[in-house]
Design a protein around this motif. Structure first.
Motif, PDB file in Angstrom:
ATOM      1  N   SER A  97       0.986  -1.301   0.276  1.00 32.24           N
ATOM      2  CA  SER A  97      -0.039   0.216  -0.201  1.00 32.24           C
ATOM      3  C   SER A  97       1.105   0.984  -0.181  1.00 32.24           C
ATOM      4  N   ARG A  98       1.916   0.874  -0.071  1.00 26.35           N
ATOM      5  CA  ARG A  98       2.766   2.440   0.117  1.00 26.35           C
ATOM      6  C   ARG A  98       3.931   2.617  -1.504  1.00 26.35           C
ATOM      7  N   GLU A  99       3.296   2.928  -1.903  1.00 23.35           N
ATOM      8  CA  GLU A  99       3.976   3.262  -3.701  1.00 23.35           C
ATOM      9  C   GLU A  99       4.974   4.567  -2.813  1.00 23.35           C
ATOM     10  N   LYS A 100       4.585   5.913  -1.967  1.00 25.10           N
ATOM     11  CA  LYS A 100       5.309   7.168  -2.011  1.00 25.10           C
ATOM     12  C   LYS A 100       5.282   6.942  -0.022  1.00 25.10           C
ATOM     13  N   HIS A 101       5.886   7.866   0.315  1.00 22.66           N
ATOM     14  CA  HIS A 101       5.228   8.034   1.916  1.00 22.66           C
ATOM     15  C   HIS A 101       4.260   8.854   1.873  1.00 22.66           C
ATOM     16  N   GLY A 102       3.335   8.822   3.287  1.00 22.51           N
ATOM     17  CA  GLY A 102       2.310   9.402   3.697  1.00 22.51           C
ATOM     18  C   GLY A 102       2.086   8.979   4.882  1.00 22.51           C
ATOM     19  N   ALA A 103       1.821  10.092   5.493  1.00 13.49           N
ATOM     20  CA  ALA A 103       1.444  10.609   6.924  1.00 13.49           C
ATOM     21  C   ALA A 103       0.800   8.844   7.580  1.00 13.49           C
ATOM     22  N   LEU A 104      -0.328   8.577   6.941  1.00 15.03           N
ATOM     23  CA  LEU A 104      -1.675   7.352   7.436  1.00 15.03           C
ATOM     24  C   LEU A 104      -0.536   6.194   7.145  1.00 15.03           C
ATOM     25  N   ILE A 105      -0.558   6.167   6.095  1.00 11.04           N
ATOM     26  CA  ILE A 105       0.398   4.798   6.133  1.00 11.04           C
ATOM     27  C   ILE A 105       1.138   4.755   6.752  1.00 11.04           C
ATOM     28  N   ASP A 106       2.246   5.778   6.623  1.00 12.51           N
ATOM     29  CA  ASP A 106       3.633   5.387   7.718  1.00 12.51           C
ATOM     30  C   ASP A 106       2.666   5.237   9.374  1.00 12.51           C
ATOM     31  N   ALA A 107       1.547   5.919   9.377  1.00  9.38           N
ATOM     32  CA  ALA A 107       1.426   5.742  10.631  1.00  9.38           C
ATOM     33  C   ALA A 107       0.734   4.162  10.888  1.00  9.38           C
ATOM     34  N   LYS A 108       0.604   3.735  10.326  1.00 15.81           N
ATOM     35  CA  LYS A 108      -0.349   2.905  10.663  1.00 15.81           C
ATOM     36  C   LYS A 108       0.841   1.292  10.240  1.00 15.81           C
ATOM     37  N   LEU A 109       2.229   1.597   9.197  1.00 15.23           N
ATOM     38  CA  LEU A 109       2.787   0.745   9.265  1.00 15.23           C
ATOM     39  C   LEU A 109       3.791   0.311  10.425  1.00 15.23           C
ATOM     40  N   LEU A 110       4.086   2.307  10.846  1.00  7.39           N
ATOM     41  CA  LEU A 110       4.805   2.247  12.141  1.00  7.39           C
ATOM     42  C   LEU A 110       3.894   1.728  13.154  1.00  7.39           C
ATOM     43  N   ALA A 111       2.808   1.290  13.517  1.00  4.88           N
ATOM     44  CA  ALA A 111       2.424   0.637  14.749  1.00  4.88           C
ATOM     45  C   ALA A 111       2.388  -0.684  14.769  1.00  4.88           C
ATOM     46  N   SER A 112       2.139  -1.344  13.414  1.00  3.73           N
ATOM     47  CA  SER A 112       3.164  -2.450  13.353  1.00  3.73           C
ATOM     48  C   SER A 112       3.845  -3.032  13.290  1.00  3.73           C
ATOM     49  N   VAL A 113       4.873  -1.954  13.202  1.00  2.00           N
ATOM     50  CA  VAL A 113       6.761  -2.133  13.582  1.00  2.00           C
ATOM     51  C   VAL A 113       6.995  -2.210  15.312  1.00  2.00           C
ATOM     52  N   TYR A 114       6.098  -1.092  15.939  1.00  2.00           N
ATOM     53  CA  TYR A 114       6.418  -1.244  17.013  1.00  2.00           C
ATOM     54  C   TYR A 114       5.252  -1.743  18.326  1.00  2.00           C
ATOM     55  N   ALA A 115       4.390  -2.696  17.414  1.00  4.42           N
ATOM     56  CA  ALA A 115       3.821  -3.426  18.415  1.00  4.42           C
ATOM     57  C   ALA A 115       5.012  -4.592  18.204  1.00  4.42           C
ATOM     58  N   GLN A 116       5.277  -4.917  17.427  1.00  6.16           N
ATOM     59  CA  GLN A 116       6.303  -6.782  17.425  1.00  6.16           C
ATOM     60  C   GLN A 116       7.492  -6.476  18.266  1.00  6.16           C
ATOM     61  N   MET A 117       8.119  -5.041  17.767  1.00  2.00           N
ATOM     62  CA  MET A 117       9.120  -4.514  18.229  1.00  2.00           C
ATOM     63  C   MET A 117       8.843  -4.574  20.072  1.00  2.00           C
ATOM     64  N   VAL A 118       8.289  -3.968  20.422  1.00  6.64           N
ATOM     65  CA  VAL A 118       7.688  -3.948  21.946  1.00  6.64           C
ATOM     66  C   VAL A 118       7.761  -5.012  22.727  1.00  6.64           C
ATOM     67  N   SER A 119       6.522  -5.948  21.693  1.00  7.77           N
ATOM     68  CA  SER A 119       6.067  -7.448  22.292  1.00  7.77           C
ATOM     69  C   SER A 119       7.250  -8.686  22.455  1.00  7.77           C
ATOM     70  N   ASN A 120       8.501  -8.237  21.816  1.00  6.06           N
ATOM     71  CA  ASN A 120       9.386  -9.101  21.493  1.00  6.06           C
ATOM     72  C   ASN A 120      10.442  -8.861  22.702  1.00  6.06           C
ATOM     73  N   ILE A 121      10.852  -7.114  23.482  1.00  8.80           N
ATOM     74  CA  ILE A 121      11.893  -7.221  23.800  1.00  8.80           C
ATOM     75  C   ILE A 121      10.851  -7.358  25.626  1.00  8.80           C
ATOM     76  N   GLN A 122      10.147  -6.800  25.395  1.00 11.07           N
ATOM     77  CA  GLN A 122       8.301  -7.143  26.550  1.00 11.07           C
ATOM     78  C   GLN A 122       8.742  -8.944  26.936  1.00 11.07           C
ATOM     79  N   SER A 123       9.468  -9.430  26.125  1.00 15.98           N
ATOM     80  CA  SER A 123       9.064 -10.943  26.249  1.00 15.98           C
ATOM     81  C   SER A 123      10.059 -11.815  26.762  1.00 15.98           C
ATOM     82  N   SER A 124      11.439 -10.874  26.417  1.00 15.58           N
ATOM     83  CA  SER A 124      12.840 -10.936  26.362  1.00 15.58           C
ATOM     84  C   SER A 124      12.616 -10.634  28.142  1.00 15.58           C
ATOM     85  N   ILE A 125      12.235  -9.383  28.173  1.00 15.03           N
ATOM     86  CA  ILE A 125      12.194  -9.197  29.659  1.00 15.03           C
ATOM     87  C   ILE A 125      11.689  -9.944  30.596  1.00 15.03           C
TER      88      ILE A 125
END
Length: 216
Positions: free
Chosen positions: A146-174
């Motif tokens: 869905s990301r042909e070019k940068h877009g604020a809403l598209i990028d926010a949705k993608l970042l939400a998925s990235v953030y959730a995965q990173m934080v989830s993995n960190i919390q599991s490790s801790i």
């Protein structure tokens, strides 16, 4: 816990050169899950967009000429964000633009204590690797179609998925590192040895023990 993932697009790279925000996208997370609520606005910056910026996001001066100015959407933005933490990728960039716009409207700047920068998290988690939003999405198998070019809403949705995965993995490790040893059932983790050592293995084992005693 309520968090807001936020991204912006701008007329250029630096506030010092008079560049302005032209798009804001926000995504609401509750307990790291997307609720479906978003905030999204295109903004008339009352100045031209640099050619290099246009190549990144594809937003033109013509497209923005009938859009509201920041002062006309600022209250809606603040109402959406409320007192929540703000998740951004390369937060210094977005915050410098947001605080500039807020200052021009006579509003208070963003509280830095409420900002979570996923770029900082990614650099610590993946040292030496590319940590752009695109690179993180590819690493985590997040669909970028869905990301042909940068877009604020598209990028926010993608970042939400990235953030959730990173934080989830960190919390599991801790969580695992904080477990008490006696609470872990080692029998469920390691299978018992299903064969007996050979005479040669036993002999070599005792030779090694004798060598260790001599070296002490």
């Amino acid at each position: 816990m309520r968090e807001i993932v936020l991204d912006t697009e701008t007329t250029g790279l630096s506030v010092r050169d008079g560049h302005r925000i032209i798009e804001i996208g926000c995504v609401e997370l509750i307990d790291r899950r997307f609720t479906g609520r978003v905030f999204h606005e295109y903004i008339n910056p009352k100045r031209d967009i640099e050619a290099t910026a246009f190549l990144v996001h594809g937003i033109s001066n013509e497209f923005l000429k009938n859009r509201p100015q920041f002062q006309h959407i600022v209250n809606k933005l603040l109402d959406f964000v409320q007192d929540s933490s703000l998740i951004m990728h390369n937060a210094n960039f977005d915050v410098s633009f947001l605080n500039n716009e807020l200052s021009l409207c006579g509003k208070r700047p963003i509280d830095r204590n409420k900002i979570v920068d996923t770029l900082t998290i990614a650099r610590r988690r993946y040292p030496g690797s590319k940590v752009s939003l695109d690179a993180l999405c590819r690493r985590m198998n997040i669909n970028l179609s869905s990301r042909e070019k940068h877009g604020a809403l598209i990028d926010a949705k993608l970042l939400a998925s990235v953030y959730a995965q990173m934080v989830s993995n960190i919390q599991s490790s801790i969580l695992f590192s904080n477990e008490k040893r006696e609470s872990i059932d080692l029998k469920s983790v390691y299978k018992k040895r299903s064969f007996q050592p050979t005479e040669l293995e036993v002999s070599e084992h005792f030779k090694a023990l004798e060598y260790i005693k001599k070296e002490r």
